[in-house]
Design an enzyme around this catalytic site. Structure first.
Site, short mmCIF file in Angstrom:
data_model
loop_
_atom_site.label_atom_id
_atom_site.label_comp_id
_atom_site.label_asym_id
_atom_site.label_seq_id
_atom_site.Cartn_x
_atom_site.Cartn_y
_atom_site.Cartn_z
N THR A 40 -36.36 -1.70 -13.88
CA THR A 40 -36.69 -3.14 -13.91
C THR A 40 -38.19 -3.36 -13.92
OG1 THR A 40 -34.63 -3.80 -12.87
CG2 THR A 40 -36.50 -5.26 -12.52
N SER A 100 -31.98 3.01 -14.65
CA SER A 100 -31.75 4.21 -13.84
C SER A 100 -30.28 4.42 -13.46
CB SER A 100 -32.63 4.21 -12.59
OG SER A 100 -32.11 3.40 -11.58
N ASP A 139 -32.16 1.39 -8.81
CA ASP A 139 -30.74 1.69 -8.52
C ASP A 139 -30.48 3.13 -8.11
OD1 ASP A 139 -29.92 -0.90 -8.77
OD2 ASP A 139 -29.33 -0.72 -10.87
#
Ligand code: SIN
Length: 313
Positions: free
Chosen positions: A16, A62, A96
């Protein structure tokens, strides 16, 4: 104390922090892994003119992390950390699976210099983008004289690879170190340290295959009301070498699942118990049928078991 003259290498992997949305007020409907690492650095005016190098190792969300990318990333980190003029390496990553990558890198490299992972909960295009400050803080940690080991820098705090975990899917303050607490706080580029930096023996990269499909197969199963042994049987039949069970409470397992896991272990499948409570550790007692992963989360216990299978098949 910081070494301003030393080079910091920033390795991009996506996430992100490199995410983009057409709408600046959109904090969820964006696409991760779009902006290159060089551009991410250019977005931080305070880093202009600093001795930085950047390299794009991967560009992904990820959740889609692979063992092959882990191996490549570890090799690039090892290469740059071995350079005398480099004080530390920063890795930009998705939030993540950041904690799994952090534990993999710590166990394989256990670097004597700082290897600093950072990320963001808001995309680069967001009104409240947290990536630029996190990147600035990560570079400060990579320059800090006393820093070492794999750490994660997010929202003004430094977390150790063993303890860091994502505890919220949306808040900017999404990471925590559980009972251990953060290693340090970063305030205006300066570190206030609370406890020691990560240490340990490096397993080395030699036994980690570049081909991700050559890694041992380790899966995670969860114990819950109504759990059945059939899932364990199916995983063993499909070739699993190891199983991590995310247990209830202090490592307890539904009797149906436990019977299947004990049978799997007797047939040579390695099993580790972790707790699904997301905090604390599994306190083992003498005579436990299945070994405990201590304070490792199920996902980190899986990394641990894979590396153990690679070093002692
Ligand atoms: C990812 O993990 O790559 C996407 C989510 C994030 O970075 O917050």
């Amino acid at each position: 104390m910081q070494n301003q003259a030393a080079t910091v290498v920033v390795l991009g992997t996506g996430g992100t922090i490199a995410g983009r949305s057409a709408n600046a007020s959109d904090n969820v409907g964006y696409t991760a892994g779009q902006v290159g690492v060089t551009q991410l650095l250019q977005a931080v005016p305070a880093l202009a003119g600093a001795p930085l190098e950047s390299e794009q190792v991967a560009q992904l969300d990820s959740k889609d992390m692979t063992h092959a990318v882990w191996r490549d990333l570890a090799a690039r980190c090892a290469h740059h950390l071995a350079r005398a003029e480099v004080s530390g390496v920063v890795v930009t990553h998705g939030t993540d699976t950041l904690e799994e990558t952090a534990w993999f890198l710590q166990r394989v490299l256990a670097p004597a210099k700082p290897l600093v992972m950072t990320a963001a909960m808001r995309p680069a295009t967001a009104l409240q983008a947290d990536g630029p400050q996190n990147l600035l803080d990560a570079v400060a940690v990579a320059r800090h004289a006393g820093a070492r080991g794999v750490v994660a820098v997010l929202d003004g705090r430094v977390h150790g690879a063993r303890d860091v975990r994502k505890v919220h899917p949306y808040r900017i303050d999404a990471f925590d170190s559980g009972d251990a607490g953060a290693i340090a706080a970063i305030e205006e580029g300066r570190l206030r340290c609370f406890r020691p930096w990560p240490e340990g023996a490096a397993l080395g990269l030699e036994r980690v295959p570049a081909d991700g499909s050559a890694w041992p197969v380790v899966e995670i199963v969860t114990s819950h009301a109504g759990a059945r042994g059939a899932a364990v049987q199916a995983l063993c039949d499909s070739g699993a070498h190891g199983l991590v069970v995310a247990c209830t409470g202090n490592g307890t397992v539904h009797r149906e699942l436990e019977a299947a896991l004990v049978t799997a272990q007797e047939r040579g499948v390695r099993v580790l118990r972790s707790t699904r409570t997301r905090a604390g550790r599994v306190i083992g007692v003498a005579g436990d049928a299945l070994p405990s992963a201590e304070d490792l989360t199920p996902e980190k216990a899986r990394v641990e078991l894979m590396l153990s299978l690679l070093s002692r098949p």
